[in-house]
Design an enzyme around this catalytic site. Sequence first.
Site, PDB file in Angstrom:
ATOM      1  N   ARG A 245      -2.010  -1.741  -4.074  1.00 57.94           N
ATOM      2  CA  ARG A 245      -2.987  -0.665  -4.100  1.00 57.94           C
ATOM      3  C   ARG A 245      -2.595   0.285  -5.227  1.00 57.94           C
ATOM      4  O   ARG A 245      -1.475   0.786  -5.261  1.00 57.94           O
ATOM      5  CB  ARG A 245      -2.985   0.083  -2.769  1.00 57.94           C
ATOM      6  CG  ARG A 245      -3.914   1.301  -2.771  1.00 57.94           C
ATOM      7  CD  ARG A 245      -3.475   2.322  -1.744  1.00 57.94           C
ATOM      8  NE  ARG A 245      -4.344   3.502  -1.782  1.00 57.94           N
ATOM      9  CZ  ARG A 245      -3.975   4.683  -1.330  1.00 57.94           C
ATOM     10  NH1 ARG A 245      -2.775   4.862  -0.832  1.00 57.94           N
ATOM     11  NH2 ARG A 245      -4.815   5.689  -1.391  1.00 57.94           N
TER      12      ARG A 245
ATOM     13  N   HIS B  98      -9.337   6.541  -2.362  1.00 58.77           N
ATOM     14  CA  HIS B  98      -9.335   5.915  -1.029  1.00 58.77           C
ATOM     15  C   HIS B  98     -10.476   4.905  -0.906  1.00 58.77           C
ATOM     16  O   HIS B  98     -10.966   4.621   0.193  1.00 58.77           O
ATOM     17  CB  HIS B  98      -9.467   6.966   0.092  1.00 58.77           C
ATOM     18  CG  HIS B  98      -8.291   7.862   0.232  1.00 58.77           C
ATOM     19  ND1 HIS B  98      -8.396   9.181   0.631  1.00 58.77           N
ATOM     20  CD2 HIS B  98      -6.965   7.656   0.038  1.00 58.77           C
ATOM     21  CE1 HIS B  98      -7.211   9.744   0.673  1.00 58.77           C
ATOM     22  NE2 HIS B  98      -6.316   8.838   0.303  1.00 58.77           N
TER      23      HIS B  98
ATOM     24  N   GLU C  58      -6.793  -1.419   4.890  1.00 54.31           N
ATOM     25  CA  GLU C  58      -6.801  -1.562   3.435  1.00 54.31           C
ATOM     26  C   GLU C  58      -6.061  -2.823   3.013  1.00 54.31           C
ATOM     27  O   GLU C  58      -6.429  -3.466   2.021  1.00 54.31           O
ATOM     28  CB  GLU C  58      -6.165  -0.330   2.799  1.00 54.31           C
ATOM     29  CG  GLU C  58      -6.958   0.947   3.005  1.00 54.31           C
ATOM     30  CD  GLU C  58      -6.175   2.190   2.633  1.00 54.31           C
ATOM     31  OE1 GLU C  58      -6.523   2.816   1.626  1.00 54.31           O
ATOM     32  OE2 GLU C  58      -5.226   2.525   3.354  1.00 54.31           O
TER      33      GLU C  58
ATOM     34  N   ASN D 253       0.862  -1.182   0.000  1.00 51.36           N
ATOM     35  CA  ASN D 253       0.000   0.000   0.000  1.00 51.36           C
ATOM     36  C   ASN D 253       0.900   1.234   0.000  1.00 51.36           C
ATOM     37  O   ASN D 253       1.376   1.666   1.047  1.00 51.36           O
ATOM     38  CB  ASN D 253      -0.911  -0.020   1.230  1.00 51.36           C
ATOM     39  CG  ASN D 253      -1.907   1.121   1.251  1.00 51.36           C
ATOM     40  OD1 ASN D 253      -1.789   2.090   0.512  1.00 51.36           O
ATOM     41  ND2 ASN D 253      -2.894   1.010   2.122  1.00 51.36           N
TER      42      ASN D 253
ATOM     43  N   ARG E 286      -1.638  18.985  -0.785  1.00 50.13           N
ATOM     44  CA  ARG E 286      -2.587  19.299  -1.856  1.00 50.13           C
ATOM     45  C   ARG E 286      -3.603  20.336  -1.393  1.00 50.13           C
ATOM     46  O   ARG E 286      -4.046  20.323  -0.244  1.00 50.13           O
ATOM     47  CB  ARG E 286      -3.304  18.029  -2.306  1.00 50.13           C
ATOM     48  CG  ARG E 286      -2.487  17.168  -3.239  1.00 50.13           C
ATOM     49  CD  ARG E 286      -3.109  15.805  -3.459  1.00 50.13           C
ATOM     50  NE  ARG E 286      -2.677  14.865  -2.437  1.00 50.13           N
ATOM     51  CZ  ARG E 286      -3.123  13.615  -2.331  1.00 50.13           C
ATOM     52  NH1 ARG E 286      -4.019  13.167  -3.167  1.00 50.13           N
ATOM     53  NH2 ARG E 286      -2.676  12.822  -1.382  1.00 50.13           N
TER      54      ARG E 286
END
Length: 395
Positions: free
Chosen positions: A91, A180, A382, A8, A239
């Site tokens: 991922r 996500h 995840e 990931n 960001r």
Amino acid sequence: MKNILVINTGSSSFKFQLIQMPTEEVLASGLVERIGQENSEIHYSSEGFSGTKEKEVANHSVALKAVTNLLMDPEKGVIKDASEIAAIGHRVVHGGTTFSKTTIIDEKVKKEIKSLFSLAPLHNPPNLTGIEVAEEVFPKAQQVAVFDTAFHSSIPKKAYKYAIPNKLTEEKNIRLYGFHGTSHKYVSEQAARILDKSDSKIISVHLGNGCSITAVENGKSIDHSMGFTPLSGLIMGTRSGDIDPSVIFHLVEKLDYTIEEVNELLTKKSGMLGLTGYSDLRDIEAEAQKGNRECQLALEMNVYRIKKYIGSYAAAMNGLDVLIFTAGIGENSSTMRKLVCDNMDFFGIELDEEKNNTRSKENREISTKSSKVKVMVIPTNEELEIAKQVQELVS
């Protein structure tokens, strides 16, 4: 039994787990954080061992090679040879319109992932690097891509379509994709299982270096804060999140920025870094407590943006049953959770401060008994979600 290595790769971090399926036993796990910074750290744990090492990790390729050495270390490792890993689940952030489900990786898939670099410039490049390095180190393992965008394929057209000429949506695939997704899928399913209620109206708030928020109704994503790329929505580590598009024209036409410089500015030099000089929330919270006004204001701005999305998604679903906090910041920052939940009694959100301040790695409820909306902290996994999808595909 199959050993599945899950990779990931985030914009500034690299998480991994070696999971034995279908028992879901985690043989080894770890995290490489602050990649590209001087104070990088490698966290690694396996049965009988847990430790952290400070080491300069220049990029994601260096990170994966360091992890591989640990997995096969004579004392700390859990495998003797690379052939013991049957499959590797990667991922991948952006799948465009090409990938709406988990996919076995071949040259064509890698080429398509590369073609999407411009849509996820902080993620797809390191994602592909992880794939390429994994192919070298584990040549016999099946390489599988799990796309962040897949969970959001259920978002209706009224939510994913932009108000631009139709042909740009139909012919050029310019639309909201959402990201996500693996995290939002996992935590929303965990909440539904805990509540024993599949028809819940859930808002999942994923707060890390990248931040996003998803409205989940009856188990399906119906809206999401990120859009065509992971740049829009909440204020993030580097960001900008939502911004008036005219700012871009102004930067180019009036301030002589190139398009490349604008892209660099909005993806790597804005957000909390642009506001404070720090991209890590731990540093920002510490500075805010010392009285740093820039850091205090940045936290206020961040929280304000999250609240606006909670309000809009509650309106879109005509209600709210559960508010979930997840990912690095969402799980660990009691300060952020408190700030988000303050003055939200109109929505029936009441935080229990004692529960909120209690540290735990378990799923937990942090709202008061009288709160109409359940507020939960659900650690995202995840990696397990990816391992399950890989297992389903390669078994």
